[in-house]
Design an enzyme around this catalytic site. Structure first.
Site, PDB file in Angstrom:
ATOM      1  N   LYS A  40      -4.494  37.118  42.777  1.00 24.55           N
ATOM      2  CA  LYS A  40      -5.027  36.553  41.569  1.00 24.55           C
ATOM      3  C   LYS A  40      -6.445  37.068  41.303  1.00 24.55           C
ATOM      4  O   LYS A  40      -6.977  36.925  40.212  1.00 24.55           O
ATOM      5  CB  LYS A  40      -5.109  35.016  41.699  1.00 24.55           C
ATOM      6  CG  LYS A  40      -3.801  34.336  41.989  1.00 24.55           C
ATOM      7  CD  LYS A  40      -4.091  32.835  42.217  1.00 24.55           C
ATOM      8  CE  LYS A  40      -2.858  32.133  42.740  1.00 24.55           C
ATOM      9  NZ  LYS A  40      -3.144  30.730  43.126  1.00 24.55           N
ATOM     10  N   GLY A  41      -7.039  37.665  42.318  1.00 24.46           N
ATOM     11  CA  GLY A  41      -8.475  37.958  42.293  1.00 24.46           C
ATOM     12  C   GLY A  41      -8.952  38.883  41.194  1.00 24.46           C
ATOM     13  O   GLY A  41     -10.123  38.858  40.829  1.00 24.46           O
ATOM     14  N   ASP A  97      -9.383  43.628  43.009  1.00 26.32           N
ATOM     15  CA  ASP A  97     -10.601  42.824  43.051  1.00 26.32           C
ATOM     16  C   ASP A  97     -11.583  43.378  44.084  1.00 26.32           C
ATOM     17  O   ASP A  97     -12.698  43.752  43.765  1.00 26.32           O
ATOM     18  CB  ASP A  97     -10.282  41.348  43.323  1.00 26.32           C
ATOM     19  CG  ASP A  97      -9.333  41.141  44.508  1.00 26.32           C
ATOM     20  OD1 ASP A  97      -8.988  42.120  45.196  1.00 26.32           O
ATOM     21  OD2 ASP A  97      -8.930  39.992  44.754  1.00 26.32           O
ATOM     22  N   ASP A 100     -11.360  45.668  51.295  1.00 25.67           N
ATOM     23  CA  ASP A 100     -12.045  45.311  52.537  1.00 25.67           C
ATOM     24  C   ASP A 100     -11.607  46.297  53.625  1.00 25.67           C
ATOM     25  O   ASP A 100     -12.145  47.402  53.720  1.00 25.67           O
ATOM     26  CB  ASP A 100     -11.670  43.852  52.841  1.00 25.67           C
ATOM     27  CG  ASP A 100     -12.426  43.253  54.009  1.00 25.67           C
ATOM     28  OD1 ASP A 100     -13.453  43.809  54.410  1.00 25.67           O
ATOM     29  OD2 ASP A 100     -11.989  42.210  54.520  1.00 25.67           O
ATOM     30  N   LYS A 128     -15.991  47.251  50.282  1.00 24.86           N
ATOM     31  CA  LYS A 128     -16.780  47.050  51.511  1.00 24.86           C
ATOM     32  C   LYS A 128     -16.510  48.252  52.411  1.00 24.86           C
ATOM     33  O   LYS A 128     -15.636  48.189  53.283  1.00 24.86           O
ATOM     34  CB  LYS A 128     -16.320  45.795  52.240  1.00 24.86           C
ATOM     35  CG  LYS A 128     -16.554  44.476  51.533  1.00 24.86           C
ATOM     36  CD  LYS A 128     -16.059  43.343  52.447  1.00 24.86           C
ATOM     37  CE  LYS A 128     -16.112  42.014  51.785  1.00 24.86           C
ATOM     38  NZ  LYS A 128     -15.504  40.945  52.610  1.00 24.86           N
TER      39      LYS A 128
END
Ligand code: 5GP
Length: 172
Positions: A40-41, A97, A100, A128
């Site tokens: 959903k991000g 979104d 990572d 990131k």
């Protein structure tokens, strides 16, 4: 009580969307691109970005297994909702979104490639780089951040904070 430390203001996110939309328009020109938002991000990012694009746009979504209420990945990626648009021969832009470890994106791109798109690119709102354990090729990146857990502008912690118009670091 968790503390929210603002990282990127709402205005900064909007300005970056302007710049990314310009780059994306330059890349696709008069072509039509299928945006595949990762739920959903990415919902705020996809909404802001897509409204700024002048190339042809179609919109679809996928949902993958998430961190749930945890702040670290389980290492297992599952498809919860697949896209509906047939992407064979189409230009596809995945709208992520945050990247990572890169595990989620690597898995998603591998799957999408089997469906033979004409091209496959990725735009990530946040990255990131120091956390990367899987190769993830990002064509467009909003901002690079350190190994911090962030919320807001679509990103949650246990489903809270998605509605914030800015991005903040969540501190315990
Ligand atoms: P990866 O597979 O790249 O390790 O993780 C990607 C997914 O983990 C993202 O799509 C997002 O759902 C979640 N995630 C990773 N880092 C963060 C973070 O700092 N904040 C939030 N809210 N979610 C994150």
């Amino acid at each position: 009580m968790p503390i929210l430390e603002p990282l990127f203001a709402a205005e900064a996110m909007q300005r970056r969307c302007d710049e990314l939309a310009r780059q994306i328009d330059e890349t696709y020109g008069n072509e039509t691109v299928v945006l595949i938002g990762v739920l959903k991000g990415s919902y705020q990012f996809l909404s802001d970005l897509s409204r700024r694009l002048h190339c042809g746009v179609e919109i679809d979504f996928v949902q993958l297994s998430s961190y749930g209420a945890e702040k670290s990945s389980s290492g297992v990626v599952q498809i919860r909702k697949d896209h509906d648009i047939n992407i064979e021969g189409r230009h596809v832009l995945v709208v992520e979104d945050i990247v990572d470890t890169g595990l989620t994106l690597a898995h998603l791109c591998e799957l999408l490639q089997t469906r033979r798109p004409a091209s496959l690119r990725v735009v990530a709102m946040l990255s990131k780089p120091a956390a990367r354990t899987h190769e993830a090729l990002l064509d467009f990146v909003g901002f690079e951040i350190g190994n911090e857990f962030v919320v807001g502008y679509g990103l949650d912690h246990a489903e809270s904070y998605r509605n914030l118009p800015y991005i903040a670091v969540l501190k315990d």
